[in-house]
Each structure stands twice: as structure tokens, then as C-alpha cells.
Design an enzyme around this catalytic site. Structure first.
Site, short mmCIF file in Angstrom:
data_model
loop_
_atom_site.label_atom_id
_atom_site.label_comp_id
_atom_site.label_asym_id
_atom_site.label_seq_id
_atom_site.Cartn_x
_atom_site.Cartn_y
_atom_site.Cartn_z
N GLY A 1 0.75 -1.05 -0.03
CA GLY A 1 -0.05 -0.08 0.06
C GLY A 1 0.99 1.30 0.05
O GLY A 1 2.09 1.15 0.43
N GLN B 1 2.83 9.78 2.11
CA GLN B 1 4.20 9.28 1.84
C GLN B 1 5.03 9.71 1.01
O GLN B 1 6.56 9.79 0.89
CB GLN B 1 4.13 7.84 1.89
CG GLN B 1 3.60 7.14 3.22
CD GLN B 1 3.33 5.74 3.04
OE1 GLN B 1 2.51 5.19 2.38
NE2 GLN B 1 4.30 5.04 3.51
N CYS C 1 6.00 -0.42 7.63
CA CYS C 1 5.86 0.69 6.74
C CYS C 1 6.93 1.08 5.91
O CYS C 1 8.11 1.20 6.57
CB CYS C 1 5.28 1.64 7.82
SG CYS C 1 4.96 3.25 7.07
N LEU C 2 6.73 1.53 4.63
CA LEU C 2 7.98 2.07 3.80
C LEU C 2 8.27 3.07 4.36
O LEU C 2 9.59 3.58 4.27
CB LEU C 2 7.23 2.36 2.48
CG LEU C 2 6.81 1.12 1.56
CD1 LEU C 2 5.87 1.25 0.54
CD2 LEU C 2 7.99 0.18 1.39
N HIS D 1 -4.29 1.45 7.60
CA HIS D 1 -2.94 1.77 7.98
C HIS D 1 -2.64 3.12 6.89
O HIS D 1 -2.18 4.11 7.23
CB HIS D 1 -1.85 0.86 7.49
CG HIS D 1 -0.58 1.29 7.53
ND1 HIS D 1 0.56 0.63 8.59
CD2 HIS D 1 0.08 1.88 6.71
CE1 HIS D 1 1.94 1.33 7.90
NE2 HIS D 1 1.53 1.89 7.06
N GLU D 2 -3.22 2.94 5.82
CA GLU D 2 -2.90 4.06 4.76
C GLU D 2 -3.90 5.38 5.03
O GLU D 2 -3.39 6.53 4.75
CB GLU D 2 -3.50 3.62 3.19
CG GLU D 2 -2.92 2.31 2.82
CD GLU D 2 -1.28 2.27 3.05
OE1 GLU D 2 -0.61 3.47 3.23
OE2 GLU D 2 -0.80 1.13 3.02
N HIS E 1 -2.18 7.62 7.51
CA HIS E 1 -1.33 8.40 6.95
C HIS E 1 -1.86 9.79 6.61
O HIS E 1 -1.28 10.74 6.48
CB HIS E 1 -0.48 7.79 5.55
CG HIS E 1 0.78 6.56 5.92
ND1 HIS E 1 1.65 7.11 6.68
CD2 HIS E 1 0.83 5.41 5.69
CE1 HIS E 1 2.56 6.10 6.74
NE2 HIS E 1 2.19 4.86 5.93
#
Ligand code: GNR
Ligand code: NI
Length: 179
Positions: free
Chosen positions: A46, A51, A91-92, A133-134, A137
Site C-alpha cells: 500500500g 508518503q 511501513c515504507l 494503515h493508509e 497516513h
């Protein structure tokens, strides 16, 4: 197509609250394409626009094993949530750190597609976790915010150390960690 730079914790820009998307134009379609390219290359399941330093309410996801189920959610809203489960998240924007977070097991999300058409979709398990999660963000929230401040500080110090190691190119191996 282009690879976009992913912001990393504790970059304060990750704390920006994203604003709704109002223009469904060629620029938006290009951004979605670039976000998919960046997500697949990372690799991740995702990616939220926040991000890549675009503070607008959109995210992309693909939780399928063969990377064949590309989903786009513009201006997403959760309209139903059920159950609670714990899953190990990464997480990236917090590279190589994994820890458990509690979230709803099933959600129904209402969103627009890349052309502005409204749709609803039910998501369960990993897809439900990823969507939540997204969406965090987009509010400037990271999964590490659910951990203790002690763990968060340890994570910040580890990432700073890893970044220094990368910058001085002494090729220090950066291992996965559960801090
Ligand atoms: O690639 C990712 N994997 C993942 C695993 C468990 C729970 C959430 C995620 S999302 C993450 C990519 C990312 O950082 N998205 O914001
Ligand atoms: Ni993330």
C-alpha cells in the site's frame, strides 16, 4: 512513469493532514500511476500520497500475491467496521521495523476511483488492515504512534543510525527489527 521519493520517520511532513481531492484530471491519473510504480518497486502492499509528500486524500493498494489487484481509493471514508484483530505491520516510511497493531478486522470503505466515480467495497484481513494503515497516513498518523513512546524513541534512533550508515556508505547491513 516515475519513481517518487518516500518520506521517512521522523520527517515532520509525514504529520501533515491531507486535504480532499477535488480535481479528477490527467495530473491525478499520472500521480496514481507513479504511486503504483513506487509501491511495487519498494516493494509494498500500500502507499498513501502523504508518503510521497503529496498531501491529498488518496491511496493505492495491492495485497494480492501476484500483484494483480491494484486498488485506488480517493477521498476514502470507512462507513462500517467490525471485529478486532492484531497484525504485524511494517511501513515504507519506517523501514525494516515491524510490530503488532490492533485494528478492525473488517471494514466497508466508500471512496472515489481515479475518475471521481463513487464506489463502496468490503475489505477483510490484510486488506482491511492495510486500508486503515493508509488512511492513518492521510491524518498524519504512523503505526509507530500505537507503540509506547519508549519503543518509538528506540525506532527513531535506529533509523537515524541506519541513515548515517547509508550516507557514509560503509554498507552496514540494515536488519529487520522488532525493537
Ligand atoms: O508494505 C506494507 N506492508 C504492510 C504490512 C502490514 C500492515 C500494513 C502494511 S502497509 C506497508 C506499506 C506502507 O507503508 N503503506 O503506508
Ligand atoms: Ni505506511
Amino acid at each position: 512513469m516515475a519513481l517518487l521519493e518516500i518520506l521517512e520517520f521522523p520527517d515532520p511532513r509525514l504529520r501533515t493532514r491531507a486535504v480532499p481531492v477535488t480535481q479528477f484530471d490527467a495530473d491525478l491519473v499520472r500521480l496514481v500511476d507513479d504511486m503504483f510504480e513506487t509501491m511495487y518497486a519498494a516493494p509494498g502492499i500500500g502507499l498513501a500520497a502523504s508518503q510521497v509528500n503529496v498531501h491529498r486524500r488518496l491511496l493505492v493498494m495491492d495485497v494480492s500475491k501476484d500483484r494483480s489487484d491494484a486498488l485506488v481509493f480517493v477521498n476514502p471514508e470507512i462507513v462500517e467496521r467490525d471485529g478486532i484483530g492484531v497484525m504485524e505491520e511494517g511501513c515504507l516510511s519506517v523501514p525494516n521495523i515491524f510490530d503488532e497493531v490492533e485494528r478492525a478486522q473488517r471494514v466497508v470503505v466508500r471512496a472515489q476511483d481515479r475518475h471521481g466515480v463513487v464506489f463502496e467495497r468490503e475489505l477483510v484481513e490484510l486488506a482491511a488492515v492495510c486500508l486503515q494503515h493508509e488512511m492513518d497516513h492521510l491524518e498524519g498518523k504512523l503505526f509507530v504512534d500505537y507503540l509506547s513512546s519508549l519503543k518509538r524513541d528506540r525506532i527513531r534512533r535506529k533509523l537515524e543510525k541506519d541513515r548515517k550508515a547509508r550516507a557514509t556508505s560503509d554498507a552496514a547491513p540494515v536488519g529487520a527489527a522488532r525493537i
